[in-house]
Design a protein around this motif. Sequence first.
Motif, PDB file in Angstrom:
ATOM      1  N   UNK C 108       0.896  -1.124  -0.026  1.00 27.78           N
ATOM      2  CA  UNK C 108       0.490   0.298  -0.303  1.00 27.78           C
ATOM      3  C   UNK C 108       1.010   1.382  -0.164  1.00 27.78           C
ATOM      4  N   UNK C 109       2.450   0.953   0.225  1.00 28.37           N
ATOM      5  CA  UNK C 109       2.598   2.441   0.435  1.00 28.37           C
ATOM      6  C   UNK C 109       3.890   2.136  -0.396  1.00 28.37           C
ATOM      7  N   UNK C 110       3.613   1.777  -1.791  1.00 29.65           N
ATOM      8  CA  UNK C 110       4.654   1.409  -2.919  1.00 29.65           C
ATOM      9  C   UNK C 110       5.058   2.956  -3.813  1.00 29.65           C
ATOM     10  N   UNK C 111       3.936   3.898  -3.133  1.00 30.68           N
ATOM     11  CA  UNK C 111       4.338   4.935  -4.171  1.00 30.68           C
ATOM     12  C   UNK C 111       5.158   6.274  -3.207  1.00 30.68           C
ATOM     13  N   UNK C 112       6.009   5.134  -2.300  1.00 30.08           N
ATOM     14  CA  UNK C 112       7.355   5.653  -1.899  1.00 30.08           C
ATOM     15  C   UNK C 112       8.354   5.601  -2.615  1.00 30.08           C
ATOM     16  N   UNK C 113       8.579   4.560  -2.966  1.00 30.34           N
ATOM     17  CA  UNK C 113       8.943   4.060  -4.172  1.00 30.34           C
ATOM     18  C   UNK C 113       9.313   4.434  -5.209  1.00 30.34           C
ATOM     19  N   UNK C 114      10.095   5.325  -5.203  1.00 33.08           N
ATOM     20  CA  UNK C 114      10.851   6.080  -6.959  1.00 33.08           C
ATOM     21  C   UNK C 114      11.670   5.470  -7.823  1.00 33.08           C
ATOM     22  N   UNK C 115      12.305   4.334  -6.994  1.00 29.68           N
ATOM     23  CA  UNK C 115      13.583   3.377  -8.210  1.00 29.68           C
ATOM     24  C   UNK C 115      13.323   1.854  -7.643  1.00 29.68           C
ATOM     25  N   UNK C 116      13.904   1.639  -8.302  1.00 27.10           N
ATOM     26  CA  UNK C 116      14.450  -0.126  -8.276  1.00 27.10           C
ATOM     27  C   UNK C 116      15.496  -0.360  -8.495  1.00 27.10           C
ATOM     28  N   UNK C 117      16.950  -1.084  -8.141  1.00 27.35           N
ATOM     29  CA  UNK C 117      18.108  -1.736  -8.299  1.00 27.35           C
ATOM     30  C   UNK C 117      18.271  -2.638  -8.431  1.00 27.35           C
ATOM     31  N   UNK C 301      10.619  12.530 -10.049  1.00 22.97           N
ATOM     32  CA  UNK C 301       9.649  11.926 -10.831  1.00 22.97           C
ATOM     33  C   UNK C 301       8.208  12.720 -10.352  1.00 22.97           C
ATOM     34  N   UNK C 302       8.220  13.588  -9.292  1.00 16.81           N
ATOM     35  CA  UNK C 302       7.667  14.911  -8.921  1.00 16.81           C
ATOM     36  C   UNK C 302       6.466  15.247 -10.143  1.00 16.81           C
ATOM     37  N   UNK C 303       7.855  16.171 -10.509  1.00 23.64           N
ATOM     38  CA  UNK C 303       7.442  17.014 -11.875  1.00 23.64           C
ATOM     39  C   UNK C 303       7.204  16.151 -12.808  1.00 23.64           C
ATOM     40  N   UNK C 304       7.307  14.258 -13.116  1.00 28.17           N
ATOM     41  CA  UNK C 304       7.206  13.995 -14.289  1.00 28.17           C
ATOM     42  C   UNK C 304       5.211  13.702 -14.305  1.00 28.17           C
ATOM     43  N   UNK C 305       4.890  13.448 -12.635  1.00 29.19           N
ATOM     44  CA  UNK C 305       3.995  13.205 -12.401  1.00 29.19           C
ATOM     45  C   UNK C 305       4.742  11.547 -11.552  1.00 29.19           C
ATOM     46  N   UNK C 306       3.471  11.481 -10.411  1.00 28.94           N
ATOM     47  CA  UNK C 306       3.850  10.289  -9.729  1.00 28.94           C
ATOM     48  C   UNK C 306       3.112   8.924 -11.114  1.00 28.94           C
ATOM     49  N   UNK C 307       4.046   7.909 -10.403  1.00 30.09           N
ATOM     50  CA  UNK C 307       3.837   6.804 -11.816  1.00 30.09           C
ATOM     51  C   UNK C 307       3.022   6.060 -10.385  1.00 30.09           C
ATOM     52  N   UNK C 308       2.500   5.192 -11.949  1.00 28.33           N
ATOM     53  CA  UNK C 308       1.133   4.620 -11.344  1.00 28.33           C
ATOM     54  C   UNK C 308       1.268   2.779 -10.249  1.00 28.33           C
ATOM     55  N   UNK C 309       1.785   3.616  -9.148  1.00 25.87           N
ATOM     56  CA  UNK C 309       1.842   2.435  -8.434  1.00 25.87           C
ATOM     57  C   UNK C 309       0.318   1.538  -8.009  1.00 25.87           C
ATOM     58  N   UNK C 310       0.471   0.483  -7.814  1.00 27.89           N
ATOM     59  CA  UNK C 310       0.337  -0.437  -7.148  1.00 27.89           C
ATOM     60  C   UNK C 310      -1.452  -0.612  -8.080  1.00 27.89           C
TER      61      UNK C 310
END
Lengths: 261, 261, 310, 310
Positions: C108-117, C301-310
């Motif tokens: 439910x908190x995936x919006x806090x994830x801005x990247x994956x390595x 990411x903010x400027x680009x619009x939040x990604x479509x998380x979960x």
Amino acid sequence: MSTTQLRRREGEVVANRPLGAYRQLSVVLPALGVPARPGQFVVAPPARADQVLPRTWWVSGEHTEAGFGSTLELVVPDTGVLPAAGEGLALTGPVGRGFGLPTTPVTAVVAAHGVAGAAGRWLGERLRTAGCTVHLVSVADDPEQHVDLVRARRGADGVHLTDLRGSEDTVAALAGSTGASVLYAVGPVDLSATVARVAAALAVVSQVTGLEAGASGLCGYGLCGTCDLPLVTGRRRGTRVRPCVDGPVLRGDLVDWAGHP
Amino acid sequence: MSTTQLRRREGEVVANRPLGAYRQLSVVLPALGVPARPGQFVVAPPARADQVLPRTWWVSGEHTEAGFGSTLELVVPDTGVLPAAGEGLALTGPVGRGFGLPTTPVTAVVAAHGVAGAAGRWLGERLRTAGCTVHLVSVADDPEQHVDLVRARRGADGVHLTDLRGSEDTVAALAGSTGASVLYAVGPVDLSATVARVAAALAVVSQVTGLEAGASGLCGYGLCGTCDLPLVTGRRRGTRVRPCVDGPVLRGDLVDWAGHP
Amino acid sequence: MSTWVPRVTPAAGCAGSGRELARFGDLAVLDAVLLGPVGLPGGAAPRSTLAPSPSGLVHRQAPVLPVDHVVDDLLPWFRARGLRVVCAVRGSTVGAVSDTLQRLRRSLDFATVVGVEIDLAAGREETRPAIGGLTSADPVGSWSADPQACLKLLAAARERLPRDLLLQAKLGGECPQPVAAARAAVGGGARALVLSGAVPALTADQFLVGPAVAPVTLGLVTTLRAAIAAGRVPDVPLVAVGGLHDRAGALAAHSAGAAGIQVGSGILSDPETLWRVHDALADAPPPTRDATAHRTGATTPDEAGDHDGH
Amino acid sequence: MSTWVPRVTPAAGCAGSGRELARFGDLAVLDAVLLGPVGLPGGAAPRSTLAPSPSGLVHRQAPVLPVDHVVDDLLPWFRARGLRVVCAVRGSTVGAVSDTLQRLRRSLDFATVVGVEIDLAAGREETRPAIGGLTSADPVGSWSADPQACLKLLAAARERLPRDLLLQAKLGGECPQPVAAARAAVGGGARALVLSGAVPALTADQFLVGPAVAPVTLGLVTTLRAAIAAGRVPDVPLVAVGGLHDRAGALAAHSAGAAGIQVGSGILSDPETLWRVHDALADAPPPTRDATAHRTGATTPDEAGDHDGH
Ligand SMILES: Cc1cc2nc3c(=O)[nH]c(=O)nc-3n(C[C@H](O)[C@H](O)[C@H](O)COP(=O)(O)OP(=O)(O)OC[C@H]3O[C@@H](n4cnc5c(N)ncnc54)[C@H](O)[C@@H]3O)c2cc1C
Ligand SMILES: Cc1cc2nc3c(=O)[nH]c(=O)nc-3n(C[C@H](O)[C@H](O)[C@H](O)COP(=O)(O)OP(=O)(O)OC[C@H]3O[C@@H](n4cnc5c(N)ncnc54)[C@H](O)[C@@H]3O)c2cc1C
Ligand SMILES: Cc1cc2nc3c(=O)[nH]c(=O)nc-3n(C[C@H](O)[C@H](O)[C@H](O)COP(=O)(O)O)c2cc1C
Ligand SMILES: Cc1cc2nc3c(=O)[nH]c(=O)nc-3n(C[C@H](O)[C@H](O)[C@H](O)COP(=O)(O)O)c2cc1C
Ligand code: FES
Ligand code: FES
């Protein structure tokens, strides 16, 4: 090359004083067998535990007192990791061939760069003692980095300030106007190349340092090959000279200075 | 875990004395908000330029004087790269949860290893002040490495010497004969495991350190994961505990000591 | 659109659960906090080990933060504080990595994830049929040793993640052919490369890190920049890690072409190193080469619009 | 018969012409002096360069000592003093190495040479047909990157040398698959392996060396010892080089299974390091593993009878 033993010897720092942008160290060692000469340098162990290469420093003065030992004067970069007065300091050297002095009194120009100014000043004093007329050219990238001009002026017939870029013009003009018959250079290889070229153009003798004591990336022991310079003549070992062993003072006309500065 | 700020603070070494095989440092810091407790440690920057990890040291005493600051007593390995009296020393801490004291006077056994003996002795003094009967077990690999037995004897009802191998028998015999209701351990994880096992066998409480301050390969800041220990219960984060953050003092019965010693 | 990468983050395995690090400075000043390694529990050694060496450390790979712990306890903690997280993920099979990503994305908190390595230095296991029709898993070296495997892993990861989420591949001194592996990783879907100067040392699964390896890190950045300039690797931002622990090191990597920097064992030396390196880069000019393409923070990411998380 | 390897020598490129080193201690106490790199003049950078890094140095490969200079000036100097020499040879083609060895072997002072070391970390060039029927030489990475090339080079070297002369192959951190390269080198005729922790750094042709890389060196020794124990590489003595500059480091390498040690940048730090490391190993027990096979000095060339030089 001789294979005389060249061992590190324990010395004691008896003074560590500020000298403009630099520090002046006085180090007492067991008495030297032969007196030190301007153009020679010493090698000191790495400054810190995370450093591999030793440090090289120009010798800028020496006096030996019977029963007391030899005191070396070293003017060195103020790196903040220098031993304080009273502390021990192991040194190898003085190492290498110093400057040769003319046997007859002539007019000489001595160009020295930055911290090497102290060695240049010492050479000037020696030349004056030998009856020469001496003009010093103090080369520095920054006006703060000329060494001890007061003492330099006392020991020379003239002191001229310039930077590396202006050194060619300054030395050429001075050599021409004073009719100097020998040009000396102490400092970076680029300065040596410049002075050697001026000497060649004026058809006078030059003696220059083939290695810059104090520069990083040098061993000073003749082992790493970093200081190698190509010779003009192809006769000596692989047509290269290793200044920290065969110099540091070299005849300017023997070296192929292509690429310098 | 709270996210209280934990910043390095500049201290001054006011004493650096030999103490048997160790050195005793007294360091003055700005006054601590809460008093230090036995079982806590401090983190000091790496000793040398070529070292990456900081050092961890047990706190072995503290007193705070209004308007002057807090003085920490640190008994530390004599590594030869310690600041002298008068020099500055930045410290983080005291860090972590110290030993809990019983609310009623009971008999306690405190086992401490090597340099941690000073922290064990301080814990013993605290326990005595709280009315407990205290038996110290000083564990060392070498007879030279017991800390300050004179002072230890003054502050405890008995002091027993042994090595790591003999510690289990010594602690078990002593706990049995004195009817101790709590066993404490300060030092290597192997000693903690031993003491926790003895406590379990005797069905008494144990409080032990989950990390060995002074050991190499630790960060002490909760970041590297080297000190992690598995818990017996599977409820807490990944069934592991990070002693430099959640300890260093842990209840002996919470940890899965398999593999120790 | 240029890819955004956080300018300075902790390196994988060097920041605890993130919360321990919060004791030493304000995490909110960072572009993002790197959390990890995250994965399915089990497999690795019970704990990390550290052996000091001259100007370095030899570490053994830390056990992962179990993904359930991350989803249940850690992401909510970061989200509650408005912190951005890059999740470093480690797994020895495509399945393990996909599974981890799937569970992260369902958080439910995936919006806090801005990247994956994705850690390509990690050991890879190959499953093969064994006695009785069962399969057994055999270690076959690192992911990065096999470009084809890198491509497959990144493609599987890309598939599990929102289209515009930063996906970065980490490889380094363990990699026999960094250019080939990097090309494969980007081909699979990585949008940034994390280049680590960590080199195999002492025994299998151990790596030398710290100031000692800074020249190796700079070498990798230089090599990959040259490969990008030569068109051998698609143009993606580079993130440098390995011995970059002070202003000079950070700026050297930056001017060699790194858009971002990670700080690993420097945080163990002194946790505040992270913020010092951050400050050093805060007002550094954009990387000298390909500056337009990699200006850090050009589009967050903010400027680009939040990604479509979960 | 077990192969003899000198216990402690300088590393290639770190001892000048040997004569400079003689100013700092008695070369006669060493089992042998390593001289080199020796080769055909030209090709390399005009001089070595050294960039300091934390607990390390980044060096660029030194130009070779021209083989004619070695034959005319240096071997006579060593021979006159009764010193034993291992010649480190570098070349970018099989022809260059063969040619160098041929000229060395024709030297009237070849009896002073007790071993030859072939540098597999050196760059290899492949000749291919070019315009007008001429051939051009293209750099194709290090020898050690291609086991087949290692085998050919060592076989060519073996052919040029007396049957019982020590021939050792040097490879290290630049090598993608040390076990495969080592197996090939021994297959070609190497009788010892020199394992170097030097790792590629900064730019092509530069290597990180010094105390910083000691854990990489120990890792290589451990890996090769394990490969030998597993029968994946024939049983030959190992010589370790890279950051082994004190008693502790030398003994660690020794007990990891190194029969010999080379000292490189430690000699630049303080030339007497060489003799200190020599003394540290002088009374060390034989290597712990495969002790019988690799007891250093078990049979020195003298005991075995002088080889049939020139
Ligand atoms: C301007 C000038 C005028 C001179 N006039 C005379 C004169 O009129 N009559 C006379 O007899 N002598 C003359 N000399 C030579 C001078 O006398 C000698 O240099 C002096 O004897 C010093 O000898 P030394 O033992 O101090 O130096 P040495 O140690 O013998 O070396 C002399 C100098 O030669 C150079 N040198 C030596 N070997 C090498 C090498 N391998 N590569 C490069 N350079 C090398 C070095 O710069 C060294 O400082 C003159 C020299 C100069 C500079
Ligand atoms: C032998 C003994 C007898 C006691 N008898 C009594 C009693 O009769 N009545 C009573 O009220 N209390 C009793 N206590 C509890 C004791 O009073 C408390 O420890 C005391 O209040 C100290 O509190 P504190 O605030 O100092 O410690 P706290 O900081 O509150 O911590 C207490 C101790 O618990 C342990 N601990 C806490 N959290 C963790 C964790 N996450 N993991 C592992 N260990 C943890 C630590 O060892 C810590 O030192 C007893 C304790 C002991 C050891
Ligand atoms: C204790 C420790 C644990 C680490 N664990 C991991 C890990 O699990 N995954 C990973 O990709 N890198 C891991 N690393 C490597 C770091 O992320 C980083 O790449 C490396 O340390 C180089 O950076 P540094 O020189 O700044 O430390 C770890 C490093 C340390 C010191
Ligand atoms: C200045 C310098 C030059 C070197 N030149 C060579 C060389 O030409 N050939 C070679 O095989 N190794 C060369 N090396 C590498 C050393 O032989 C050695 O393998 C490496 O330095 C690791 O050892 P160390 O850590 O003790 O320095 C050189 C090293 C240095 C410092
Ligand atoms: S400085 Fe190393 S050989 Fe001259
Ligand atoms: S010592 Fe590093 S996390 Fe505890």
